[in-house]
Design a protein around this motif. Structure first.
Motif, mmCIF file in Angstrom:
data_model
loop_
_atom_site.group_PDB
_atom_site.id
_atom_site.type_symbol
_atom_site.label_atom_id
_atom_site.label_comp_id
_atom_site.label_asym_id
_atom_site.label_seq_id
_atom_site.Cartn_x
_atom_site.Cartn_y
_atom_site.Cartn_z
ATOM 1 N N MET A 1 -52.778 9.497 49.244
ATOM 2 C CA MET A 1 -52.464 8.451 50.184
ATOM 3 C C MET A 1 -51.416 8.970 51.167
ATOM 4 O O MET A 1 -50.427 9.566 50.772
ATOM 5 C CB MET A 1 -51.918 7.230 49.429
ATOM 6 N N THR A 2 -51.661 8.725 52.441
ATOM 7 C CA THR A 2 -50.709 9.112 53.477
ATOM 8 C C THR A 2 -49.847 7.911 53.828
ATOM 9 O O THR A 2 -50.334 6.791 53.943
ATOM 10 C CB THR A 2 -51.430 9.602 54.744
ATOM 11 N N GLN A 3 -48.563 8.175 53.964
ATOM 12 C CA GLN A 3 -47.618 7.154 54.379
ATOM 13 C C GLN A 3 -46.817 7.686 55.552
ATOM 14 O O GLN A 3 -46.740 8.896 55.770
ATOM 15 C CB GLN A 3 -46.698 6.766 53.223
ATOM 16 N N LEU A 4 -46.231 6.768 56.296
ATOM 17 C CA LEU A 4 -45.386 7.111 57.429
ATOM 18 C C LEU A 4 -44.057 6.411 57.226
ATOM 19 O O LEU A 4 -44.011 5.202 56.988
ATOM 20 C CB LEU A 4 -46.041 6.640 58.736
ATOM 21 N N LEU A 5 -42.981 7.178 57.314
ATOM 22 C CA LEU A 5 -41.639 6.632 57.212
ATOM 23 C C LEU A 5 -40.973 6.805 58.562
ATOM 24 O O LEU A 5 -40.903 7.930 59.080
ATOM 25 C CB LEU A 5 -40.837 7.363 56.127
ATOM 26 N N ILE A 6 -40.531 5.704 59.151
ATOM 27 C CA ILE A 6 -39.794 5.803 60.405
ATOM 28 C C ILE A 6 -38.382 5.286 60.188
ATOM 29 O O ILE A 6 -38.137 4.432 59.336
ATOM 30 C CB ILE A 6 -40.471 5.048 61.571
ATOM 31 N N GLN A 7 -37.460 5.850 60.961
ATOM 32 C CA GLN A 7 -36.074 5.410 60.921
ATOM 33 C C GLN A 7 -35.603 5.205 62.345
ATOM 34 O O GLN A 7 -35.917 5.997 63.246
ATOM 35 C CB GLN A 7 -35.182 6.443 60.229
ATOM 36 N N THR A 8 -34.879 4.128 62.537
ATOM 37 C CA THR A 8 -34.303 3.831 63.833
ATOM 38 C C THR A 8 -32.976 3.129 63.607
ATOM 39 O O THR A 8 -32.568 2.929 62.449
ATOM 40 C CB THR A 8 -35.270 2.961 64.689
ATOM 41 N N THR A 9 -32.300 2.760 64.650
ATOM 42 C CA THR A 9 -31.081 1.960 64.535
ATOM 43 C C THR A 9 -31.191 0.783 65.498
ATOM 44 O O THR A 9 -31.845 0.871 66.536
ATOM 45 C CB THR A 9 -29.809 2.767 64.869
ATOM 46 N N ALA A 10 -30.559 -0.303 65.120
ATOM 47 C CA ALA A 10 -30.535 -1.492 65.967
ATOM 48 C C ALA A 10 -29.281 -2.289 65.643
ATOM 49 O O ALA A 10 -29.073 -2.661 64.488
ATOM 50 C CB ALA A 10 -31.774 -2.347 65.731
#
Length: 79
Positions: A1-10
């Motif tokens: 299974m492929t997953q995508l992890l994104i990180q940002t700031t707000a």
């Protein structure tokens, strides 16, 4: 299974979440399913997606970058 992890700031999580929710149709069209959202230190936000089609997911990421959204992203495979 492929997953995508994104990180940002707000600085305003509620405003970010409203914008993220407004993007739901585009996220689904990119073959992404939101699995989890975390709030961290220093206004960090991490989102984990399940990826059904990596090419579509990458196109969505590219579009987000073009809009100036500062996402750090990493595709992951279940080991």
């Amino acid at each position: 299974m492929t997953q995508l992890l994104i990180q940002t700031t707000a600085p305003d999580y509620a405003a970010w979440k409203a914008a993220f929710d407004a993007e739901a149709e585009n996220i689904a069209a990119a073959s992404l399913n939101t699995l989890q959202i975390w709030k961290g230190d220093a206004n960090a936000i991490l989102v984990l997606f399940e990826v059904a089609n990596r090419k579509n997911a990458q196109a969505w990421l590219d579009k987000q970058s073009a809009f100036g959204r500062g996402y750090q992203a990493q595709f992951l495979e279940t080991a």
